[in-house]
Motif scaffolding. Sequence first.
Motif, PDB file in Angstrom:
ATOM      1  N   ILE A  19       0.846  -1.201   0.000  1.00  0.00           N
ATOM      2  CA  ILE A  19       0.000   0.000   0.000  1.00  0.00           C
ATOM      3  C   ILE A  19       0.878   1.247   0.000  1.00  0.00           C
ATOM      4  CG2 ILE A  19      -0.238  -0.055   2.550  1.00  0.00           C
ATOM      5  CD1 ILE A  19      -3.123   1.120   2.028  1.00  0.00           C
ATOM      6  N   ALA A  20       0.475   2.233  -0.792  1.00  0.00           N
ATOM      7  CA  ALA A  20       1.201   3.510  -0.841  1.00  0.00           C
ATOM      8  C   ALA A  20       0.207   4.657  -0.699  1.00  0.00           C
ATOM      9  CB  ALA A  20       1.968   3.631  -2.148  1.00  0.00           C
ATOM     10  N   THR A  21       0.643   5.689   0.015  1.00  0.00           N
ATOM     11  CA  THR A  21      -0.169   6.901   0.210  1.00  0.00           C
ATOM     12  C   THR A  21       0.764   8.108   0.096  1.00  0.00           C
ATOM     13  OG1 THR A  21       0.213   6.727   2.596  1.00  0.00           O
ATOM     14  CG2 THR A  21      -1.841   5.769   1.757  1.00  0.00           C
ATOM     15  N   LEU A  63      -6.841   9.035  -0.430  1.00  0.00           N
ATOM     16  CA  LEU A  63      -6.272   8.281  -1.552  1.00  0.00           C
ATOM     17  C   LEU A  63      -5.302   7.199  -1.083  1.00  0.00           C
ATOM     18  CD1 LEU A  63      -5.338  11.091  -4.131  1.00  0.00           C
ATOM     19  CD2 LEU A  63      -7.401   9.672  -4.069  1.00  0.00           C
ATOM     20  N   ALA A  64      -5.385   6.056  -1.710  1.00  0.00           N
ATOM     21  CA  ALA A  64      -4.382   5.003  -1.482  1.00  0.00           C
ATOM     22  C   ALA A  64      -4.234   4.227  -2.781  1.00  0.00           C
ATOM     23  CB  ALA A  64      -4.818   4.076  -0.365  1.00  0.00           C
ATOM     24  N   THR A  65      -3.035   3.712  -3.005  1.00  0.00           N
ATOM     25  CA  THR A  65      -2.792   2.821  -4.138  1.00  0.00           C
ATOM     26  C   THR A  65      -2.317   1.499  -3.552  1.00  0.00           C
ATOM     27  OG1 THR A  65      -2.151   4.668  -5.559  1.00  0.00           O
ATOM     28  CG2 THR A  65      -1.445   2.488  -6.250  1.00  0.00           C
ATOM     29  N   VAL A  66      -2.932   0.406  -3.977  1.00  0.00           N
ATOM     30  CA  VAL A  66      -2.444  -0.890  -3.485  1.00  0.00           C
ATOM     31  C   VAL A  66      -2.044  -1.760  -4.669  1.00  0.00           C
ATOM     32  CG1 VAL A  66      -3.868  -0.852  -1.391  1.00  0.00           C
ATOM     33  CG2 VAL A  66      -4.668  -2.087  -3.403  1.00  0.00           C
ATOM     34  N   ASP A  80      -6.266   1.687  -7.793  1.00  0.00           N
ATOM     35  CA  ASP A  80      -6.383   3.052  -7.280  1.00  0.00           C
ATOM     36  C   ASP A  80      -7.610   3.095  -6.370  1.00  0.00           C
ATOM     37  OD1 ASP A  80      -4.209   3.785  -8.753  1.00  0.00           O
ATOM     38  OD2 ASP A  80      -5.359   4.728 -10.371  1.00  0.00           O
ATOM     39  N   LEU A  81      -7.395   3.467  -5.106  1.00  0.00           N
ATOM     40  CA  LEU A  81      -8.486   3.408  -4.128  1.00  0.00           C
ATOM     41  C   LEU A  81      -8.878   4.796  -3.625  1.00  0.00           C
ATOM     42  CD1 LEU A  81      -7.289   0.458  -1.840  1.00  0.00           C
ATOM     43  CD2 LEU A  81      -8.566   0.354  -3.992  1.00  0.00           C
ATOM     44  N   GLU A 122     -11.227   2.790  -7.956  1.00  0.00           N
ATOM     45  CA  GLU A 122     -11.435   3.690  -9.092  1.00  0.00           C
ATOM     46  C   GLU A 122     -10.802   3.142 -10.359  1.00  0.00           C
ATOM     47  OE1 GLU A 122     -10.175   7.560  -7.621  1.00  0.00           O
ATOM     48  OE2 GLU A 122     -12.267   7.868  -6.989  1.00  0.00           O
TER      49      GLU A 122
ATOM     50  N   ALA B  19       7.954   4.044  -3.750  1.00  0.00           N
ATOM     51  CA  ALA B  19       6.757   4.763  -4.191  1.00  0.00           C
ATOM     52  C   ALA B  19       7.143   6.172  -4.593  1.00  0.00           C
ATOM     53  CB  ALA B  19       5.713   4.801  -3.072  1.00  0.00           C
ATOM     54  N   GLY B  25      -0.824  13.810  -6.675  1.00  0.00           N
ATOM     55  CA  GLY B  25      -0.619  13.202  -5.359  1.00  0.00           C
ATOM     56  C   GLY B  25      -0.954  11.730  -5.338  1.00  0.00           C
ATOM     57  N   ARG B  26      -1.307  11.135  -6.480  1.00  0.00           N
ATOM     58  CA  ARG B  26      -1.628   9.706  -6.526  1.00  0.00           C
ATOM     59  C   ARG B  26      -0.325   8.903  -6.482  1.00  0.00           C
ATOM     60  NH1 ARG B  26      -5.217   6.034  -5.443  1.00  0.00           N
ATOM     61  NH2 ARG B  26      -6.933   7.187  -6.422  1.00  0.00           N
ATOM     62  N   PRO B  27      -0.172   7.993  -5.471  1.00  0.00           N
ATOM     63  CA  PRO B  27       1.079   7.244  -5.360  1.00  0.00           C
ATOM     64  C   PRO B  27       1.225   6.201  -6.473  1.00  0.00           C
ATOM     65  CG  PRO B  27      -0.264   7.060  -3.364  1.00  0.00           C
ATOM     66  CD  PRO B  27      -1.127   7.667  -4.415  1.00  0.00           C
ATOM     67  N   MET B  28       2.462   5.944  -6.840  1.00  0.00           N
ATOM     68  CA  MET B  28       2.817   4.924  -7.842  1.00  0.00           C
ATOM     69  C   MET B  28       3.750   3.915  -7.157  1.00  0.00           C
ATOM     70  SD  MET B  28       1.417   5.985 -10.630  1.00  0.00           S
ATOM     71  CE  MET B  28       0.490   7.487 -10.953  1.00  0.00           C
ATOM     72  N   ILE B  29       3.500   2.622  -7.391  1.00  0.00           N
ATOM     73  CA  ILE B  29       4.242   1.576  -6.675  1.00  0.00           C
ATOM     74  C   ILE B  29       5.213   0.863  -7.606  1.00  0.00           C
ATOM     75  CG2 ILE B  29       3.985  -0.688  -5.543  1.00  0.00           C
ATOM     76  CD1 ILE B  29       1.262   0.313  -4.502  1.00  0.00           C
TER      77      ILE B  29
END
Lengths: 448, 158
Positions: A19-21, A63-66, A80-81, A122, B19, B25-29
């Motif tokens: 998970i990244a924020t 916002l979070a990306t997993v 994309d969450l 999303e 990241a 501001g949308r994170p990228m992994i």
Amino acid sequence: MIPLESLRDSFEGVIPSIIATTDADGMPNISYLSHVHYVDEAHVALSDQFFSKTATNVARNGLATVMVVDGYSGQQHVLDLAFERSETEGETFERMAIHLAILESRMSGIMKLRAVDIYRVEDCRAVPAANPLVAPEPLFLPDLMGKVARLTARMSDCGDPETLLDATLEGLGELFGYRHSMVLVPDGERGGLTTIASRGYDQFGFGAEVPAGRGIIGLAAERRRNVRITDLSRGRRYIEAVRAMAGVEDATPIPLPALDKPLSQIALPLVARGRLVGVLFSESTERFTFRHRDEEALIVIAAHLGTALSFLSEERERGEANGREKADAPADPAGSVPAGRRIAVRFYPRDGSLFVDDDYLIRGVPGRLLLHFLEDYARTGKRDFLNREIRRDRRLQLPDFKDNLETRLILLRRRLEEKAGPITLERADRGRLRLTLAGRPEIEVVEE
Amino acid sequence: MLGQELVDFIESPVMILFATRDEAGRPMIGRGSGVCVDRQSGHLHFLASRSQWPDAVSEALPGRPIATTYVRATDYKACQIKGRIVAAGAADEAHRARGEAYVAEQLARMIALGVTRMQLSSTLSDQELVCLTIEPQAIFEQTPGPGAGRRLTPEAAA
């Protein structure tokens, strides 16, 4: 957007998710996350126990990306969450709480589910293998609906609870390849469960106990929820923790039949008219034996088994009540007790445990039932016992539930058979049991 | 800024994540392909595959913030180093060699643990390596448990 439904193997928690924020200054934060849970085609749920920075960042911008990883193929997907809500009860919360309860001992008790966070998905994108090491092997999954239909039809043909139990476990092995399975029933006294039928183990383990709320079997019973573990290979410590929780390492008199190194396990509560009547458990030494679709198939079978088990037990009661059986069983003429060797029977009223020739046999209701038979036999030579008589006897402290007597009798009879000792119990005909002894019982009741 | 033990830890065969984030501001992994610390400047030389992680690498621009996390699979010991990207570009020969050695060692370790080559196909790559030069700004404890997220001083970071 790739449909989440097509990624069900990525939501099994086999390979940790990521998970990244980002914080208010635009600084990212990235960490592992044990499990992303599928909620529906547009939502996932996270239980974030440790990562306070993640929580702070999500509270700020939502916002979070997993990244989730398919435990079979290794295929990765980025989601994309957008945070939607927190829940502290309900279906998703309960499902995640039970998963966490299984992990808890491994984490020294520091994990406790306070809330689950529900996120709207999303976008969902694949991370293609840019430089694959090998060509991906397509996964072939056979249709399970036909197998469910065949097994439930076989189950419907069964005329008594015992045949039903055996036909179910036999069918799970033969049709589905689930070769190590058992059914446990509530013990009605200590809140635990007792093994009444098993297949695929070195020993049957009839009478083996699982304490209430312990391991995946105890948790499935206590919370009335299915528990499924897809891959236990993430560490020996984890396996040992789960085995301990399954009751294997408890100092129970009869060991639970269990595989030494299972990789997949599933436990499903058997419920009839809202009441727990047992647990169906299956395990395997292979990873991914029980996928989401296997769980769905087993839900149908467990529902059928729970209802049929309850119905067949009650039908036996009705059969007796309608007078289709013979009159009360007569006592044998005095003096018919064989003079053979002495059979030492020791009974402890405190928990109903019964020993034969210093060997533990069983405890609880089945122990009290056998004492009752043996006392009558020693006093009058009586060998035949009717379910109806047994139920009327107040000395036995039988639980109220109707089907409990039937399952206790099955358990007692199987346990005696497995022990192959001097006492056996056979079903003479409908509602009638016959006791056979290879000697003269000497009963000692030990008050503590 | 980084103590010697921490340097040794992140340069050992740990799993590496990173990241970046886009303008919104949308994170990228992404997953890292090795790292080494410049003992003189204290900067990290962080390697990642552009072809495997195009989104995360394309946002790894000089001046942008970046988070990198290092996890030892055997005991879950983990830390996170956050900083600012000083420079970004194709890895030179020495860094490519380091990245290739890191990927080869990780593959061998994972396969020994029973992970299949198919499962690893999407995870690790030593192709099209870029080298991100990162100035570390903050270090955090990340081992799962109540201490996760705690900011470490350079002394305690070891």
